[in-house]
Scaffold this active site. Sequence first.
Site, mmCIF file in Angstrom:
data_model
loop_
_atom_site.group_PDB
_atom_site.id
_atom_site.type_symbol
_atom_site.label_atom_id
_atom_site.label_comp_id
_atom_site.label_asym_id
_atom_site.label_seq_id
_atom_site.Cartn_x
_atom_site.Cartn_y
_atom_site.Cartn_z
ATOM 1 N N VAL A 1 -11.268 2.603 -3.806
ATOM 2 C CA VAL A 1 -11.002 1.941 -5.086
ATOM 3 C C VAL A 1 -12.008 0.810 -5.222
ATOM 4 C CG1 VAL A 1 -9.321 0.710 -6.489
ATOM 5 C CG2 VAL A 1 -8.541 2.533 -4.941
ATOM 6 N N ASN B 1 -12.615 -2.928 3.041
ATOM 7 C CA ASN B 1 -13.530 -1.793 3.097
ATOM 8 C C ASN B 1 -14.599 -2.001 2.027
ATOM 9 O OD1 ASN B 1 -12.066 -0.491 5.136
ATOM 10 N ND2 ASN B 1 -10.648 0.385 3.640
ATOM 11 N N GLN C 1 -14.054 2.798 1.540
ATOM 12 C CA GLN C 1 -13.558 2.254 0.271
ATOM 13 C C GLN C 1 -13.382 3.384 -0.740
ATOM 14 O OE1 GLN C 1 -15.957 -0.863 -1.503
ATOM 15 N NE2 GLN C 1 -14.363 -1.366 -2.999
ATOM 16 N N HIS D 1 -10.382 -5.607 -3.077
ATOM 17 C CA HIS D 1 -9.024 -5.812 -2.603
ATOM 18 C C HIS D 1 -9.044 -6.039 -1.099
ATOM 19 C CE1 HIS D 1 -9.970 -1.524 -2.411
ATOM 20 N NE2 HIS D 1 -9.223 -1.483 -1.317
ATOM 21 N N ASP E 1 0.850 -1.184 0.000
ATOM 22 C CA ASP E 1 0.000 0.000 0.000
ATOM 23 C C ASP E 1 0.892 1.242 0.000
ATOM 24 O OD1 ASP E 1 -3.223 0.523 0.981
ATOM 25 O OD2 ASP E 1 -1.812 2.200 1.053
ATOM 26 N N HIS F 1 -6.896 -5.620 2.390
ATOM 27 C CA HIS F 1 -5.749 -5.023 3.084
ATOM 28 C C HIS F 1 -5.203 -6.091 4.030
ATOM 29 C CE1 HIS F 1 -6.681 -0.660 2.232
ATOM 30 N NE2 HIS F 1 -7.865 -1.187 1.992
HETATM 31 P P1 AMP Z 1 -9.658 1.373 0.040
HETATM 32 O O1 AMP Z 1 -9.704 2.713 0.740
HETATM 33 O O2 AMP Z 1 -10.052 0.219 0.890
HETATM 34 O O3 AMP Z 1 -10.402 1.429 -1.294
HETATM 35 O O4 AMP Z 1 -8.131 1.118 -0.266
HETATM 36 C C1 AMP Z 1 -7.443 1.697 -1.309
HETATM 37 C C2 AMP Z 1 -5.989 1.662 -0.912
HETATM 38 O O5 AMP Z 1 -5.194 1.845 -2.064
HETATM 39 C C3 AMP Z 1 -5.581 2.786 0.073
HETATM 40 O O6 AMP Z 1 -5.098 2.204 1.273
HETATM 41 C C4 AMP Z 1 -4.498 3.547 -0.676
HETATM 42 O O7 AMP Z 1 -3.456 3.975 0.171
HETATM 43 C C5 AMP Z 1 -4.030 2.520 -1.695
HETATM 44 N N1 AMP Z 1 -3.445 3.072 -2.905
HETATM 45 C C6 AMP Z 1 -3.898 4.107 -3.655
HETATM 46 N N2 AMP Z 1 -3.107 4.303 -4.721
HETATM 47 C C7 AMP Z 1 -2.133 3.360 -4.645
HETATM 48 C C8 AMP Z 1 -1.004 3.042 -5.455
HETATM 49 N N3 AMP Z 1 -0.701 3.724 -6.583
HETATM 50 N N4 AMP Z 1 -0.208 2.017 -5.071
HETATM 51 C C9 AMP Z 1 -0.473 1.329 -3.947
HETATM 52 N N5 AMP Z 1 -1.541 1.575 -3.143
HETATM 53 C C10 AMP Z 1 -2.344 2.583 -3.491
#
Ligand code: AMP
Length: 122
Positions: A98, A89, A96, A102, A33, A104
């Site tokens: 993205v 999430n 959430q 996924h 992350d 974590h």
């Molecule tokens: P969520 O908030 O559960 O959708 O998680 C998305 C996660 O993606 C967050 O913890 C971000 O820090 C992570 N994230 C966003 N952009 C990137 C990236 N380019 N490379 C790695 N992690 C990322």
Amino acid sequence: METDERSLFSRIIDREIPADIVYEDDEVIAFRDIAPKAPVHLLVVPKTGQYRDVAELAAGDPALLATVVATAKRLADEHANGDFRLIFNTGAGAGQTVFHVHAHVLSAPGEGNSLEEGNLAD
Ligand code: AMP
């Protein structure tokens, strides 16, 4: 002009955006992350972009969800002491950002280290 509707994670899978990839096979990819919340903070992402969140994945392809969990365990063994916290999430109201399912994987790096329970709902 066409809009690119692929997710950020699909673009990482396709090597259009760099990431610190720690594992990959035909079904899943895992990378660090970019904003870690624990000493070890990895994301395990199914390569298919068809499931927005873990509820959709559980309903649509439970075997793939089991693969995500098994991958999390393997990575926790390799990168930490085998213990891990798994967070999905689910929905913007739960944080959430993205919408490509996924996991974590949060862990602490060595024998005798542990995550604080108090971090759970930061
Ligand atoms: P969520 O908030 O559960 O959708 O998680 C998305 C996660 O993606 C967050 O913890 C971000 O820090 C992570 N994230 C966003 N952009 C990137 C990236 N380019 N490379 C790695 N992690 C990322």
